[in-house]
Design a protein around this motif. Structure first.
Motif, mmCIF file in Angstrom:
data_model
loop_
_atom_site.group_PDB
_atom_site.id
_atom_site.type_symbol
_atom_site.label_atom_id
_atom_site.label_comp_id
_atom_site.label_asym_id
_atom_site.label_seq_id
_atom_site.Cartn_x
_atom_site.Cartn_y
_atom_site.Cartn_z
ATOM 1 N N GLY A 153 0.820 -1.210 0.000
ATOM 2 C CA GLY A 153 0.000 0.000 0.000
ATOM 3 C C GLY A 153 0.852 1.257 0.000
ATOM 4 N N MET A 154 1.922 1.249 0.781
ATOM 5 C CA MET A 154 2.822 2.415 0.816
ATOM 6 C C MET A 154 3.494 2.623 -0.539
ATOM 7 S SD MET A 154 4.495 1.877 4.571
ATOM 8 C CE MET A 154 5.462 3.371 4.601
ATOM 9 N N ASN A 155 3.959 1.527 -1.148
ATOM 10 C CA ASN A 155 4.596 1.633 -2.460
ATOM 11 C C ASN A 155 3.622 2.180 -3.490
ATOM 12 O OD1 ASN A 155 7.113 0.734 -1.701
ATOM 13 N ND2 ASN A 155 6.674 -1.402 -2.203
ATOM 14 N N ASN A 156 2.388 1.748 -3.432
ATOM 15 C CA ASN A 156 1.386 2.219 -4.379
ATOM 16 C C ASN A 156 1.132 3.715 -4.198
ATOM 17 O OD1 ASN A 156 -0.380 1.839 -6.495
ATOM 18 N ND2 ASN A 156 -2.102 1.431 -5.147
ATOM 19 N N LYS A 157 1.061 4.167 -2.944
ATOM 20 C CA LYS A 157 0.822 5.586 -2.680
ATOM 21 C C LYS A 157 1.995 6.438 -3.175
ATOM 22 C CE LYS A 157 -1.415 8.315 0.812
ATOM 23 N NZ LYS A 157 -2.000 8.308 2.139
ATOM 24 N N ILE A 158 3.207 5.947 -3.020
ATOM 25 C CA ILE A 158 4.393 6.664 -3.521
ATOM 26 C C ILE A 158 4.353 6.750 -5.045
ATOM 27 C CG2 ILE A 158 6.906 6.520 -3.762
ATOM 28 C CD1 ILE A 158 6.923 5.341 -0.888
ATOM 29 N N LYS A 159 3.926 5.673 -5.709
ATOM 30 C CA LYS A 159 3.800 5.705 -7.166
ATOM 31 C C LYS A 159 2.789 6.752 -7.611
ATOM 32 C CE LYS A 159 4.844 0.859 -7.961
ATOM 33 N NZ LYS A 159 4.268 -0.426 -8.369
ATOM 34 N N VAL A 160 1.680 6.866 -6.861
ATOM 35 C CA VAL A 160 0.656 7.856 -7.198
ATOM 36 C C VAL A 160 1.213 9.265 -7.025
ATOM 37 C CG1 VAL A 160 -1.570 8.805 -6.480
ATOM 38 C CG2 VAL A 160 -1.289 6.339 -6.709
ATOM 39 N N ILE A 161 1.950 9.510 -5.950
ATOM 40 C CA ILE A 161 2.566 10.836 -5.734
ATOM 41 C C ILE A 161 3.482 11.170 -6.892
ATOM 42 C CG2 ILE A 161 4.216 12.104 -4.289
ATOM 43 C CD1 ILE A 161 3.072 10.531 -1.882
ATOM 44 N N LYS A 162 4.260 10.203 -7.327
ATOM 45 C CA LYS A 162 5.201 10.420 -8.430
ATOM 46 C C LYS A 162 4.454 10.680 -9.739
ATOM 47 C CE LYS A 162 7.793 6.971 -9.756
ATOM 48 N NZ LYS A 162 8.807 5.906 -9.795
ATOM 49 N N ARG A 163 3.365 9.944 -9.959
ATOM 50 C CA ARG A 163 2.603 10.089 -11.187
ATOM 51 C C ARG A 163 1.870 11.424 -11.248
ATOM 52 N NH1 ARG A 163 -1.549 6.078 -11.112
ATOM 53 N NH2 ARG A 163 0.129 4.735 -10.450
ATOM 54 N N VAL A 164 1.328 11.875 -10.127
ATOM 55 C CA VAL A 164 0.587 13.135 -10.086
ATOM 56 C C VAL A 164 1.506 14.293 -10.444
ATOM 57 C CG1 VAL A 164 -0.509 14.761 -8.502
ATOM 58 C CG2 VAL A 164 -1.199 12.377 -8.518
ATOM 59 N N ALA A 165 2.733 14.254 -9.977
ATOM 60 C CA ALA A 165 3.663 15.367 -10.199
ATOM 61 C C ALA A 165 4.427 15.244 -11.510
ATOM 62 C CB ALA A 165 4.653 15.442 -9.050
ATOM 63 N N TYR A 166 4.336 14.095 -12.183
ATOM 64 C CA TYR A 166 5.124 13.843 -13.387
ATOM 65 C C TYR A 166 6.610 14.041 -13.126
ATOM 66 C CZ TYR A 166 0.633 13.954 -15.676
ATOM 67 O OH TYR A 166 -0.668 13.717 -16.017
ATOM 68 N N GLY A 167 7.051 13.666 -11.945
ATOM 69 C CA GLY A 167 8.466 13.747 -11.601
ATOM 70 C C GLY A 167 8.808 15.070 -10.944
ATOM 71 N N TYR A 168 9.606 15.016 -9.935
ATOM 72 C CA TYR A 168 10.078 16.218 -9.250
ATOM 73 C C TYR A 168 11.510 16.469 -9.647
ATOM 74 C CZ TYR A 168 5.965 15.800 -6.288
ATOM 75 O OH TYR A 168 4.683 15.724 -5.832
ATOM 76 N N PHE A 218 10.569 15.729 -3.250
ATOM 77 C CA PHE A 218 9.856 14.469 -3.449
ATOM 78 C C PHE A 218 9.782 13.682 -2.139
ATOM 79 C CE2 PHE A 218 10.127 9.927 -4.975
ATOM 80 C CZ PHE A 218 8.794 9.822 -5.313
ATOM 81 N N PHE A 219 10.890 13.609 -1.407
ATOM 82 C CA PHE A 219 10.901 12.896 -0.130
ATOM 83 C C PHE A 219 10.057 13.616 0.922
ATOM 84 C CE2 PHE A 219 14.787 10.967 -1.984
ATOM 85 C CZ PHE A 219 14.338 9.650 -1.963
ATOM 86 N N LEU A 220 9.990 14.925 0.854
ATOM 87 C CA LEU A 220 9.110 15.667 1.759
ATOM 88 C C LEU A 220 7.644 15.338 1.482
ATOM 89 C CD1 LEU A 220 10.772 19.199 1.977
ATOM 90 C CD2 LEU A 220 10.478 17.543 3.830
ATOM 91 N N LYS A 221 7.285 15.193 0.204
ATOM 92 C CA LYS A 221 5.916 14.813 -0.157
ATOM 93 C C LYS A 221 5.583 13.406 0.367
ATOM 94 C CE LYS A 221 3.472 16.914 -2.738
ATOM 95 N NZ LYS A 221 2.361 17.811 -2.421
ATOM 96 N N ILE A 222 6.562 12.517 0.284
ATOM 97 C CA ILE A 222 6.350 11.157 0.790
ATOM 98 C C ILE A 222 6.170 11.186 2.301
ATOM 99 C CG2 ILE A 222 7.428 8.898 1.117
ATOM 100 C CD1 ILE A 222 8.744 9.300 -1.644
ATOM 101 N N LYS A 223 7.019 11.949 2.990
ATOM 102 C CA LYS A 223 6.906 12.050 4.450
ATOM 103 C C LYS A 223 5.574 12.674 4.859
ATOM 104 C CE LYS A 223 11.823 12.215 5.409
ATOM 105 N NZ LYS A 223 12.949 13.043 5.862
#
Length: 144
Positions: A110-125, A131-136
């Motif tokens: 579940g955590m990995n999936n949420k991180i993938k969504v964060i990455k996809r929404v931003a189209y890369g930081y 990026f790590f602040l968004k994950i935290k």
């Protein structure tokens, strides 16, 4: 012995199921199968005993269960079981850690999936720190 081998092969799913989940007729068939084949009975008992290692209440208890299981596996006289026990020896610290850290992979998936969504929404930081602040921020953890 081809007929005996065929009987064991047809009973594969019966051997893999938990004893508590078997219907009465399946439990009877399993008992007959295990009585007819002594090495299979030994492996079945060792399988159940090894499974108990994951549910140990403490690390010390888990280590004791491992040592007991390893001694039984090595004294079983079955070469494949002994080979499996030797291979498993290298992973024993990780297995015993499950007695201390009660995590399963569903939380991690579940955590990995949420991180993938964060990455996809931003189209890369452009900035890894951001990026790590968004994950935290997405996983605040337990408040102390």
């Amino acid at each position: 012995d081809k007929p005996a081998r065929k009987v064991v092969k047809r009973s594969r799913w019966l051997l893999l199921r938990n004893r508590g989940n078997l219907k009465d007729e399946q439990a009877l068939k399993l008992e007959e199968l295990l009585q007819a084949n002594q090495p299979l009975m030994t492996v079945y008992v060792l399988k159940d005993q090894l499974k108990e290692l994951w549910y140990a209440p403490s690390e010390a208890d888990a280590r004791q269960r491992w040592q007991d299981w390893l001694n039984l596996a090595m004294s079983s006289g079955l070469a494949p079981v002994q080979q499996f026990a030797r291979r498993l020896k290298g992973y024993v610290d990780g297995i015993i850690a499950s007695a201390v850290y009660r995590l399963n992979t569903s939380v991690l998936e579940g955590m990995n999936n949420k991180i993938k969504v964060i990455k996809r929404v931003a189209y890369g930081y452009r900035d890894n720190d951001y990026f790590f602040l968004k994950i935290k921020a997405a996983f605040p953890g337990k408040a102390r």
